[in-house]
Every structure is written in C-alpha cells, then in structure tokens.
Design an enzyme around this catalytic site. Structure first.
Site, PDB file in Angstrom:
ATOM      1  N   GLU A 146     -18.687   4.486   0.303  1.00 11.99           N
ATOM      2  CA  GLU A 146     -17.987   4.108  -0.876  1.00 11.99           C
ATOM      3  C   GLU A 146     -18.978   4.202  -1.999  1.00 11.99           C
ATOM      4  O   GLU A 146     -18.307   4.530  -3.062  1.00 11.99           O
ATOM      5  CB  GLU A 146     -17.455   2.601  -0.531  1.00 11.99           C
ATOM      6  N   PHE A 174     -14.460  -3.025   0.591  1.00 13.30           N
ATOM      7  CA  PHE A 174     -15.173  -2.019   0.507  1.00 13.30           C
ATOM      8  C   PHE A 174     -15.136  -1.447  -1.003  1.00 13.30           C
ATOM      9  O   PHE A 174     -15.924  -0.458  -1.531  1.00 13.30           O
ATOM     10  CB  PHE A 174     -15.015  -0.811   1.466  1.00 13.30           C
ATOM     11  N   SER A 224      -4.537   4.786   6.217  1.00 13.86           N
ATOM     12  CA  SER A 224      -4.225   3.485   5.899  1.00 13.86           C
ATOM     13  C   SER A 224      -4.182   3.098   4.336  1.00 13.86           C
ATOM     14  O   SER A 224      -3.340   2.167   3.953  1.00 13.86           O
ATOM     15  CB  SER A 224      -5.806   2.760   6.164  1.00 13.86           C
ATOM     16  N   ARG A 276       0.741  -1.219  -0.097  1.00 17.76           N
ATOM     17  CA  ARG A 276       0.043   0.100   0.052  1.00 17.76           C
ATOM     18  C   ARG A 276       0.796   1.152  -0.103  1.00 17.76           C
ATOM     19  O   ARG A 276       0.358   2.381  -0.731  1.00 17.76           O
ATOM     20  CB  ARG A 276      -0.770   0.159   1.172  1.00 17.76           C
TER      21      ARG A 276
HETATM   22  C1  LIG Z   1     -18.303  -0.046   4.946  1.00 14.30           C
HETATM   23  C2  LIG Z   1     -16.850   0.266   5.675  1.00 14.30           C
HETATM   24  N1  LIG Z   1     -16.246   1.315   5.307  1.00 14.30           N
HETATM   25  C3  LIG Z   1     -14.912   1.702   5.927  1.00 14.30           C
HETATM   26  C4  LIG Z   1     -14.681   1.179   7.369  1.00 14.30           C
HETATM   27  C5  LIG Z   1     -13.292   1.389   7.775  1.00 14.30           C
HETATM   28  N2  LIG Z   1     -13.780   1.964   9.129  1.00 14.30           N
HETATM   29  C6  LIG Z   1     -13.983   1.284  10.307  1.00 14.30           C
HETATM   30  S1  LIG Z   1     -14.342   2.330  11.612  1.00 14.30           S
HETATM   31  C7  LIG Z   1     -14.378   3.474  10.709  1.00 14.30           C
HETATM   32  C8  LIG Z   1     -14.891   4.904  11.205  1.00 14.30           C
HETATM   33  C9  LIG Z   1     -16.074   5.069  11.925  1.00 14.30           C
HETATM   34  O1  LIG Z   1     -16.632   5.844  12.353  1.00 14.30           O
HETATM   35  P1  LIG Z   1     -17.438   5.935  13.586  1.00 14.30           P
HETATM   36  O2  LIG Z   1     -18.750   5.248  13.231  1.00 14.30           O
HETATM   37  O3  LIG Z   1     -17.709   7.395  13.955  1.00 14.30           O
HETATM   38  O4  LIG Z   1     -16.860   5.012  14.731  1.00 14.30           O
HETATM   39  P2  LIG Z   1     -15.817   5.929  16.020  1.00 14.30           P
HETATM   40  O5  LIG Z   1     -14.543   6.025  15.240  1.00 14.30           O
HETATM   41  O6  LIG Z   1     -16.274   6.949  16.525  1.00 14.30           O
HETATM   42  O7  LIG Z   1     -15.476   4.412  16.763  1.00 14.30           O
HETATM   43  C10 LIG Z   1     -14.123   3.327   9.373  1.00 14.30           C
HETATM   44  C11 LIG Z   1     -14.273   4.250   8.205  1.00 14.30           C
HETATM   45  C12 LIG Z   1     -15.490  -0.010   7.541  1.00 14.30           C
HETATM   46  N3  LIG Z   1     -15.375  -0.681   8.549  1.00 14.30           N
HETATM   47  N4  LIG Z   1     -16.818  -0.489   6.933  1.00 14.30           N
END
Ligand SMILES: Cc1ncc(C[n+]2csc(CCOP(=O)(O)OP(=O)(O)O)c2C)c(N)n1
Ligand SMILES: [Mg+2]
Lengths: 281, 317
Positions: free
Chosen positions: B61, B86, B40, B13
């Site tokens: 996405e 995703f 990431s 990556r």
């Molecule tokens: C469909 C999808 N896209 C991206 C991710 C990667 N991802 C995991 S947690 C996150 C952020 C989530 O934000 P939030 O719901 O506010 O949770 P917090 O960080 O407050 O725990 C992302 C982008 C994922 N798990 N699923």
C-alpha cells in the site's frame, strides 16, 4: 522417533477443524490454512521446544509468530490441540465476544498468541525483536515465524530482511508459505516475486527450500536442517512449497479458496475426504 | 415527515465500483490502483474495461500511494483502492508527504471502514481513519451513506482538484438516497425537518438516524436530520442553522468519538453557538469479530442508541 501415524491423524483432524470453523461463520481463510496444516502440526508437535502452559515472555522455550494472520483457523486448531486452550473453544471462531478473533490477537488474551497480526507484513520485524530479546536474556532457544509469499510484497519485510542479516540475527527461522497464490490470483499474475531464494541470499540469509511442503517427513527433515543452520551468524529462511487448499481436492491449486468458506454441501464433500481421526471438537 | 424507502439493500463499495466504471467512460485521465483487493473493492469492471489504466501493485500500500502521487504529475487522476485501515494508518506518512503536503490530486478510496467489516475483527476495523485524514491540511474527507450516494460521490470527486479521502463499507445496507443524484462536496443534505433535536449523521449511521427520527416522531418529538457526507470541509452553516431551531444535537458515526464527526461538530458549536451535544460513536475502543448488526448493537451505533441520545440531549437544553 516421532509417531508418524499420530501426526498424520492430527493433520486430518486439523483440516476438519479448519473447514468446520470457517463453515460455521461463513467467513475466514481455509486455503492458506489447509496448505500450512502439516507445517503447523510438525512445528508444534515435534520441532519446537515448548514449555507447559503459556507465558507471554516465552523464556526458555522456542516461540512462534504468525505474520500472515489470516490463516488463523489452522493456528487456532493446532494451538488448541497442543493444549493451549480447550478444543471446544474452536466453536467460537469469529463470533462476538470470542477469544478466537478473525485474525489472531493478544487483546482477548488467547493463550499461544504473542502479537496481533492480520495487517500483513509486520511479523518478521516482531520476530527479530523477540530474537534480540532472547539473546539479551542468554536464552538459546529459537524464534520461528511464518509469513505468506504474497505478504512479501510489503516493503516492511525487506527492511526486516536487510536488518536481520546486517545484525546477524541467527536465532531466527523465517518460513515462507510458498504457495504461489494470493487474493487476486497467482503471485506471478499479481506481482511476481521473482527469484525469491536469490533475493533472500542477496540480503545475506541462509536459505533452504522444502520442496514437499505438505509432506510430514519432508517438513520434519527440512526444518531440522534449518535449525542446524542457526547460530552461524545468518538468519535462516525456509521456502516451504505448499499447495493452497491441500487435502480438499476442489480447493487445491487455486486462489479461489483464499478467503471463502464452503457451503453445506461443499463442507460435506470436504469432510468426507478427511474422515474423523481424533474426534471433532 | 418525509418517507425514505430502501430500494433494496446494497453495499456502498459496489456504489464505488459503479462510479468508477462510469468514470472509465467519461474521464480518460482517471486511472485506478489496487493492492490485491480488486474484487473486494469492486474494481473488476474498471480493470476489465481499461486494463491499461489499471495498476495492480500487489500487497504494497505504501508503494501504491507513492505511485498514485507520481501519476498525478502528467495529469492523471488516480483512484487508489484498498481497505480503510490500509488506506490510512498503514500509509500515513506516504499520504502526508507525497499526497497531502505536495497537494496531489489523488482519490484515496477506502472500503471496509469501521465495525461493519464484521468477522475479520479489530485488525481490519479501523475506527480512527476519519480523524487521521481530517487532520491533514487540504484533505477532503467524505463518508457516504448508501450505494447511490457512494456512486455519485465517486463521480464527483474526479472533478474536484485536490486530495480526497472517500470512505465506504463492506455490508449490504439500505439504499435510500436518489439514483443519479448530484453530489456536492461539502454540502450537507437535509433529510428531515424538525424543531426539537438535530441529528447529524454520516455513513452507515444516516439510515439509522432516519429510523431514530421515526421512533422519536411517534413520541411527538420532531427531529431535524442532516446527512453530513463531507466531514471536511464541514458544512458549518447547515449545522448552525439547525441548532438555532432545535437547541441540541446528536452526532452519529461509525468511528471513534475521538477525532470523528462529533468532534468536528463540537468545534463548530463551541466557536459559534455552544449547544448541548451527545456523540454516538465508539468509546475509544478497538472493535472485534462479529456480524455487522451484532457489533453495531454492542458498540451502541444504531437507531436505538441515537434515539436514546436524542432523548438525553433534549433534557440538557
Ligand atoms: C497490509 C494488508 N494489506 C492487505 C491485506 C488483505 N489481504 C489479506 S490476505 C491477502 C493475501 C495474502 O497473500 P499470501 O500472503 O500469499 O497469503 P495466502 O493467500 O497464500 O494465504 C491480502 C491482500 C491485509 N490483510 N493486510
Ligand atoms: Mg500465498
């Protein structure tokens, strides 16, 4: 009257569990987990009507879905400490051949888990289906679900939110972990959620806020009010204002600890801020 | 035998991130989109250097794929960045209709593919993405093997007109292909010349194939090793040329055996020159949490597995 001393002791113990789980495997998501610790403890210890043991169908009891599956450390700790599986099993978090997968899954048969989550944005839809199922079964119990605020950027949520109101799914309580943070920064910087309360209301939901989402009494009172709003033709949404990383001073109010484990030294400091109450696993 | 030296472990990556940084300087029409995974995906540099060409779409996405499709209208070359799961399964119909069917010049760049994503577990470990993407008419599918190759591929796909799926991974792995190599889409890379068995590998399994070839060599078996970085269009010529020499083949990939490189190779062989083949891939299963090494061991995706498969397929000649 709930035993507040016990609940607060449990909160501290769960924080320790979260920190020790992620530290051991140097991965996982402490920030959101710590922010939702009080909520999980209140939900599983006091608010939900639960039966002994675990049954997938959850008939005759309240059931819960975790949509933001990355906060599995708090879910696993509270499940274990609510009797779903031995607390020692927290030792296996994220290890090969474990039932405690990085994100919750039914695949390994962990009691307490009814759906896989981790890919964000799918939990409210599942909760709606389960809520429909409860009504079809003449089961008057409730369906709870928790989702992240960043998670609400996924379009599927809004399909579900529109559907739930349009179909009067009023045995459903969706709580949003309203911590204002996600991976790349604050929700305001990444993609602002705007007037979230107004959005849910415009979609036809009964919305309430719990301003002190890390205060046990505030959660208890707020969630009881939320429950009293069910059965009136509208789905219920609770905006739970939490602090990411709550209970560990250097993890609070930042997205930095969304998905990063503490090192040895950081763990020690974090644990010293949360001394043993009920006993470590 | 050619000697391949790991110049120091690096994540693929980061190769993508470095390639994107280059494109930022050389290709004013390149734009990048990310769905809350900028760090990431190693897109921070591009974002910092070209804030006006970087679009943070949030955790959305499907919307990202649509916006990327739209950006091509007007001549932009969008690179989307998120995890492989995703980037594909989550957004299949958006890719199918707005990108592939509409033949839009979108580069779908997917990190954390396969089991080596590790501890996050099966919800994030897609092992079906090569199949999903190769089934889309007109889609080019690339799975690079190391940092240097990923960087080169990232740069190369900007000059290829049409939708591309570029797959890479999370962990630090051997970096053994040349720095600043030229990357030719659809052209297999011959890594070792041998006569007894052909090993065709893609992605993280290429390094493992080289290790297997060394082990086989110690046993007096010479393996022809081919790096298939482009799964579609597949370099059928290189494959047929090799099996003509060796008479048997092992394919290796970090993917389900259904829908992956193995099946693509099997089709070429079945239609042109039926040849015994063993497929090193996951066996129609989901993954799980664990370290990358543990998972590759448990699911049989390493040099040991390739060596075993080679010995087996040779008995089937
Ligand atoms: C469909 C999808 N896209 C991206 C991710 C990667 N991802 C995991 S947690 C996150 C952020 C989530 O934000 P939030 O719901 O506010 O949770 P917090 O960080 O407050 O725990 C992302 C982008 C994922 N798990 N699923
Ligand atoms: Mg959040």
């Amino acid at each position: 009257m709930p035993d507040m001393q016990h609940l607060n002791d449990l909160v501290i113990q769960v924080r320790r569990d979260i920190l020790r789980q992620v530290h051991k495997v140097n991965s996982g998501h402490p920030g959101g987990s710590l922010g939702c610790t009080e909520f999980f403890v209140a939900l599983f210890q006091e608010l939900m009507e639960r039966k002994e043991g675990f049954n997938m169908d959850g008939k005759g009891e309240d059931i819960f879905f975790l949509s933001n599956g990355h906060i599995s450390p708090v879910f696993y700790s509270v499940l274990a400490r609510s009797g779903y599986f031995p607390v020692e099993e927290l030792n296996t978090f994220r290890l090969l051949n474990s039932r405690l997968q990085g994100h919750p899954t039914t695949h390994e048969g962990l009691p307490g888990i009814r759906i896989a989550s981790g890919s964000l944005g799918q939990g409210i839809s599942v909760a709606i289906g389960a809520a429909h199922s409860k009504k079809l079964n003449n089961d008057s119990h409730h369906v709870y679900t928790l989702c992240g605020d960043g998670e609400l950027q996924e379009g599927q949520n809004w399909e579900a939110i529109m559907y739930a109101a349009g179909n009067k799914v009023d045995n459903l309580i969706v709580t949003v972990d309203y911590n204002g943070q996600q991976i790349d920064g604050s929700t305001d910087n990444v993609l602002p959620l705007g007037n979230l309360k107004g959005k849910f209301e415009a979609f036809g939901w009964d919305v309430m806020e719990i301003e002190q989402g890390n205060n046990m009494e505030a959660i208890m009172n707020g969630m009881k009010t939320a429950k009293s709003k069910t059965g009136k033709g509208k789905p219920v949404c609770v905006l739970l204002h939490t602090v990411m990383g709550n209970g560990v001073d250097f993890m609070m109010h930042t997205h930095d600890w969304h998905g990063k484990a503490p090192n040895d030294e950081q763990l020690e400091i974090a644990l010293s801020q949360n001394p043993v109450t009920l006993g470590d696993y | 035998m050619k000697k391949y030296i790991d110049s120091g472990k690096k994540d693929t990556r980061s190769g993508f991130g470095a390639g994107l940084t280059e494109l930022g300087k050389t290709h004013p029409n390149v734009v990048a989109l990310c769905a809350d995974l900028t760090g990431s995906l190693k897109m921070d540099d591009f974002k910092a250097n070209h804030p006006e060409r970087f679009f943070q779409v949030g955790i959305a996405e499907a919307n990202m794929m649509g916006i990327a499709a739209g950006l091509t209208i007007g001549g932009k070359i969008p690179f989307t960045g998120t995890f492989a799961n995703f980037s594909t399964g989550r957004v299949y119909d958006q890719i199918r209709q707005s990108i592939a069917y509409s033949h839009k010049n979108v580069k779908i760049c997917a990190s954390h593919a396969g089991l080596t994503l590790g501890e996050d577990g099966a919800t994030h470990q897609i092992l079906e993405d090569i199949g999903l993407m190769k089934m889309l008419p007109g889609m080019t599918v690339i799975n690079t093997c190391d940092y240097n190759q990923t960087k080169a591929a990232t740069i190369a796909i900007a000059d290829h007109h049409g939708p591309v799926y570029l797959r890479f991974g999370r962990p630090k792995v051997a970096n053994f292909t040349p720095e600043n190599q030229s990357f030719e889409i659809g052209k297999a890379v011959q890594l070792q010349d041998g006569n007894d068995v052909t090993i065709i590998a893609t992605g993280h399994l290429v390094w493992e194939a080289l290790q297997a070839a060394e082990t086989l060599n110690e046993q007096g078996i010479s393996a022809d090793v081919i790096n298939i970085h482009t799964i579609k269009p597949l370099d059928a010529q290189a494959i047929l040329k090799s099996v003509k020499k060796t008479g048997c083949v092992v394919t290796a990939e970090e993917h389900n055996y259904l829908g992956g490189l193995g099946e693509s190779v099997a089709r070429v062989l079945a239609q042109n020159n039926p040849t015994p083949q063993e497929i090193v891939a996951t066996q129609d299963t989901f993954g799980e949490s664990g370290t990358p090494e543990q998972l590759m061991e448990k699911y049989g995706l390493n040099a040991t597995a390739i060596t075993k498969a080679a010995l087996k397929v040779m008995t089937r000649k």
